[in-house]
Design an enzyme around this catalytic site. Structure first.
Site, PDB file in Angstrom:
ATOM      1  N   ASP A 141       0.847  -1.204   0.000  1.00 41.63           N
ATOM      2  CA  ASP A 141       0.000   0.000   0.000  1.00 41.63           C
ATOM      3  C   ASP A 141       0.878   1.248   0.000  1.00 41.63           C
ATOM      4  OD1 ASP A 141      -2.936   1.071   0.697  1.00 41.63           O
ATOM      5  OD2 ASP A 141      -1.451   2.272   1.779  1.00 41.63           O
ATOM      6  N   TYR A 180       3.078   9.821  -0.583  1.00 41.64           N
ATOM      7  CA  TYR A 180       4.163   9.291   0.254  1.00 41.64           C
ATOM      8  C   TYR A 180       5.534   9.517  -0.401  1.00 41.64           C
ATOM      9  CZ  TYR A 180       0.282   6.638   2.405  1.00 41.64           C
ATOM     10  OH  TYR A 180      -0.901   6.256   2.986  1.00 41.64           O
ATOM     11  N   LYS A 233      -2.710   5.926  -4.376  1.00 38.65           N
ATOM     12  CA  LYS A 233      -3.793   6.877  -4.083  1.00 38.65           C
ATOM     13  C   LYS A 233      -3.534   8.221  -4.750  1.00 38.65           C
ATOM     14  CE  LYS A 233      -3.692   4.724   0.494  1.00 38.65           C
ATOM     15  NZ  LYS A 233      -2.264   4.596   0.863  1.00 38.65           N
ATOM     16  N   HIS A 242      -7.520   9.555  -2.029  1.00 38.29           N
ATOM     17  CA  HIS A 242      -6.865   9.505  -0.712  1.00 38.29           C
ATOM     18  C   HIS A 242      -7.740  10.132   0.381  1.00 38.29           C
ATOM     19  CE1 HIS A 242      -2.494   9.334   1.002  1.00 38.29           C
ATOM     20  NE2 HIS A 242      -3.374   9.046   1.933  1.00 38.29           N
ATOM     21  N   ILE A 266      -2.994  -3.100   6.924  1.00 41.27           N
ATOM     22  CA  ILE A 266      -1.760  -2.792   6.180  1.00 41.27           C
ATOM     23  C   ILE A 266      -0.704  -2.179   7.105  1.00 41.27           C
ATOM     24  CG2 ILE A 266      -2.719  -2.629   3.854  1.00 41.27           C
ATOM     25  CD1 ILE A 266      -3.127   0.408   4.341  1.00 41.27           C
ATOM     26  N   LYS A 304       2.743  -0.977   8.800  1.00 40.91           N
ATOM     27  CA  LYS A 304       4.021  -0.489   8.265  1.00 40.91           C
ATOM     28  C   LYS A 304       5.142  -0.762   9.261  1.00 40.91           C
ATOM     29  CE  LYS A 304       7.167   3.090   8.644  1.00 40.91           C
ATOM     30  NZ  LYS A 304       7.828   3.583   9.890  1.00 40.91           N
ATOM     31  N   ARG A 361      10.270  -6.897  12.481  1.00 39.03           N
ATOM     32  CA  ARG A 361       8.849  -6.549  12.657  1.00 39.03           C
ATOM     33  C   ARG A 361       8.034  -6.816  11.390  1.00 39.03           C
ATOM     34  NH1 ARG A 361       9.295  -0.665  15.616  1.00 39.03           N
ATOM     35  NH2 ARG A 361       9.606  -1.410  17.758  1.00 39.03           N
ATOM     36  N   ASN A 405       4.881  -9.135  11.827  1.00 39.16           N
ATOM     37  CA  ASN A 405       3.517  -8.681  11.523  1.00 39.16           C
ATOM     38  C   ASN A 405       2.832  -9.643  10.551  1.00 39.16           C
ATOM     39  OD1 ASN A 405       4.027  -6.549  13.218  1.00 39.16           O
ATOM     40  ND2 ASN A 405       4.350  -5.050  11.584  1.00 39.16           N
TER      41      ASN A 405
HETATM   42  P1  NAP Z   1       0.823   1.467  11.869  1.00 35.41           P
HETATM   43  O1  NAP Z   1       1.086   0.474  10.805  1.00 35.41           O
HETATM   44  O2  NAP Z   1      -0.329   1.273  12.790  1.00 35.41           O
HETATM   45  O3  NAP Z   1       2.090   1.633  12.814  1.00 35.41           O
HETATM   46  C1  NAP Z   1       3.365   1.841  12.306  1.00 35.41           C
HETATM   47  C2  NAP Z   1       4.263   2.130  13.506  1.00 35.41           C
HETATM   48  O4  NAP Z   1       4.293   0.988  14.369  1.00 35.41           O
HETATM   49  C3  NAP Z   1       5.669   2.453  13.115  1.00 35.41           C
HETATM   50  O5  NAP Z   1       6.169   3.417  14.045  1.00 35.41           O
HETATM   51  C4  NAP Z   1       6.398   1.125  13.306  1.00 35.41           C
HETATM   52  O6  NAP Z   1       7.735   1.358  13.658  1.00 35.41           O
HETATM   53  C5  NAP Z   1       5.642   0.517  14.465  1.00 35.41           C
HETATM   54  N1  NAP Z   1       5.570  -0.945  14.380  1.00 35.41           N
HETATM   55  C6  NAP Z   1       5.317  -1.699  13.281  1.00 35.41           C
HETATM   56  N2  NAP Z   1       5.326  -3.004  13.590  1.00 35.41           N
HETATM   57  C7  NAP Z   1       5.583  -3.094  14.902  1.00 35.41           C
HETATM   58  C8  NAP Z   1       5.721  -4.181  15.779  1.00 35.41           C
HETATM   59  N3  NAP Z   1       5.596  -5.446  15.355  1.00 35.41           N
HETATM   60  N4  NAP Z   1       5.989  -3.918  17.086  1.00 35.41           N
HETATM   61  C9  NAP Z   1       6.138  -2.646  17.523  1.00 35.41           C
HETATM   62  N5  NAP Z   1       6.005  -1.565  16.721  1.00 35.41           N
HETATM   63  C10 NAP Z   1       5.733  -1.787  15.418  1.00 35.41           C
HETATM   64  O7  NAP Z   1       0.673   2.950  11.265  1.00 35.41           O
HETATM   65  P2  NAP Z   1       0.738   3.664   9.837  1.00 35.41           P
HETATM   66  O8  NAP Z   1       2.064   3.547   9.224  1.00 35.41           O
HETATM   67  O9  NAP Z   1       0.179   5.019  10.068  1.00 35.41           O
HETATM   68  O10 NAP Z   1      -0.313   2.867   8.961  1.00 35.41           O
HETATM   69  C11 NAP Z   1       0.023   1.759   8.147  1.00 35.41           C
HETATM   70  C12 NAP Z   1      -0.199   2.083   6.681  1.00 35.41           C
HETATM   71  O11 NAP Z   1      -1.522   2.574   6.465  1.00 35.41           O
HETATM   72  C13 NAP Z   1       0.687   3.211   6.150  1.00 35.41           C
HETATM   73  O12 NAP Z   1       2.009   2.798   5.933  1.00 35.41           O
HETATM   74  C14 NAP Z   1      -0.059   3.588   4.895  1.00 35.41           C
HETATM   75  O13 NAP Z   1       0.217   2.645   3.872  1.00 35.41           O
HETATM   76  C15 NAP Z   1      -1.504   3.483   5.369  1.00 35.41           C
HETATM   77  N6  NAP Z   1      -2.062   4.789   5.800  1.00 35.41           N
HETATM   78  C16 NAP Z   1      -3.048   5.347   5.039  1.00 35.41           C
HETATM   79  C17 NAP Z   1      -3.600   6.564   5.392  1.00 35.41           C
HETATM   80  C18 NAP Z   1      -4.688   7.163   4.544  1.00 35.41           C
HETATM   81  O14 NAP Z   1      -5.045   8.341   4.736  1.00 35.41           O
HETATM   82  N7  NAP Z   1      -5.267   6.407   3.626  1.00 35.41           N
HETATM   83  C19 NAP Z   1      -3.146   7.245   6.527  1.00 35.41           C
HETATM   84  C20 NAP Z   1      -2.144   6.651   7.308  1.00 35.41           C
HETATM   85  C21 NAP Z   1      -1.618   5.414   6.938  1.00 35.41           C
HETATM   86  P3  NAP Z   1       8.997   0.936  12.727  1.00 35.41           P
HETATM   87  O15 NAP Z   1       8.706   1.336  11.313  1.00 35.41           O
HETATM   88  O16 NAP Z   1      10.118   1.702  13.356  1.00 35.41           O
HETATM   89  O17 NAP Z   1       9.143  -0.556  12.900  1.00 35.41           O
END
Ligand code: NAP
Length: 276
Positions: free
Chosen positions: A46, A51, A76, A107, A227, A229, A235, A239
């Site tokens: 994704d 980005y 997006k 988006h 999804i 990240k 990790r 995940n």
């Molecule tokens: P997330 O996936 O909930 O959290 C990512 C954070 O958690 C990062 O700081 C990561 O750190 C940490 N993390 C990941 N795996 C972990 C684990 N196993 N244990 C502990 N910490 C862990 O948040 P997100 O990146 O905001 O959301 C995921 C994806 O959703 C994005 O990458 C994007 O593709 C999408 N997104 C879409 C929108 C939209 O408006 N459509 C908005 C936000 C996000 P490290 O990287 O340091 O491991």
């Protein structure tokens, strides 16, 4: 390698229920982390024009050696490009180095711009021409969906929304699912903030898995596409392995009980930034 379930979208296209998000992955690291994710077994990536790392995703897809049709790639449309959606789509397609994008999303609705219906009609044309296998929305609220249903033809395949244990948006999800729109959870770990909740750590200890795996197993158990990240290979693998963790209905309920309206990101009703 973990086996990830597939969900079938409302047009028959299948999508891996657990994917890999690349928001805030710097462009220069993106090829490496996406290749690590594909190597680990993810088949769903994704990204977004906003980005700034579509080219890294494209480089990884080109270099990984997997058949193109084994990888599901989402990107997006930027908020600031609602007036030039067809051109923006072509820029994304070139950056990703693919003939067909699997899923293309608006988006954010940016209701103050008043353009999302026009954008959707452009996406319908791209879909009809075969440039994309499915079209969908992100950050849409029920009234935005109602507008699309009233004024356009194709029902969105997904709505990608902020969704994690402390911010579940149950009514919104039900409204979209009621029209056949799959719910895709972004920030599925609450950007890490939901991993310390007592119910999460207790279930992690009980199952001998990590808190992130419990949260992701909950997403899969309640039917969300998720999804997560990470830029760390341990990790990234951890995940994905959440697909092998099964929670009972009572355990799912313990996580569902964490809902506390703890939004992290912007409110789609008012978000009007155009830099994204
Ligand atoms: P997330 O996936 O909930 O959290 C990512 C954070 O958690 C990062 O700081 C990561 O750190 C940490 N993390 C990941 N795996 C972990 C684990 N196993 N244990 C502990 N910490 C862990 O948040 P997100 O990146 O905001 O959301 C995921 C994806 O959703 C994005 O990458 C994007 O593709 C999408 N997104 C879409 C929108 C939209 O408006 N459509 C908005 C936000 C996000 P490290 O990287 O340091 O491991």
């Amino acid at each position: 390698m973990a086996t990830v379930p597939y969900l079938t979208l409302n047009n028959g296209v299948t999508i891996p229920q657990l994917g890999f998000g690349v928001y805030l992955v710097p462009q220069e690291q993106t090829q490496r982390v996406v290749e690590e994710a594909l190597e680990a077994g993810y088949r769903h990536i994704d990204t977004a024009a906003a980005y700034g790392n579509e080219a890294g995703v494209g480089a990884a897809i080109a270099a990984c050696g997997l058949p193109r049709d084994e990888i599901f790639v989402t990107t997006k449309l930027r908020n600031g490009e609602h007036g030039v959606a067809a051109e923006a789509f072509e820029v994304s397609r070139r950056a990703l180095r693919v003939d067909v994008i699997d899923l293309y999303l608006i988006h954010w609705p940016v209701p103050s711009q008043g353009l999302f219906v026009n954008v959707w009609q452009t996406l319908e044309k791209i879909y009809a021409a075969g440039g994309v296998r499915a079209i969908g929305v992100s950050n849409f609220l029920p009234d935005h969906l109602d507008t699309l249903l009233a004024e356009t033809t194709v029902v969105p395949a997904v709505n990608q929304i902020e969704l994690h244990p402390t911010f579940q948006q149950g009514a919104l999800s039900a409204a979209f699912r009621g029209h056949g729109v799959a719910v895709e959870a972004y920030s599925p770990l609450g950007r890490g903030a939901d991993l310390n909740a007592d119910a999460v750590t207790a279930l992690a200890a009980k199952h001998g898995v990590s808190p992130a795996q419990i949260v992701l197993a909950w997403h899969l158990g309640v039917g969300n596409i998720a999804i997560p990240k990470s830029t760390h290979v341990d990790r990234i693998r951890e995940n994905l392995a959440a697909a092998q963790v099964t929670l009972s209905s009572g355990e799912l309920d313990l996580i569902t009980a964490l809902d506390s309206n703890a939004r992290i990101g912007a409110d789609p009703a008012t978000a009007a930034f155009t830099q994204m």
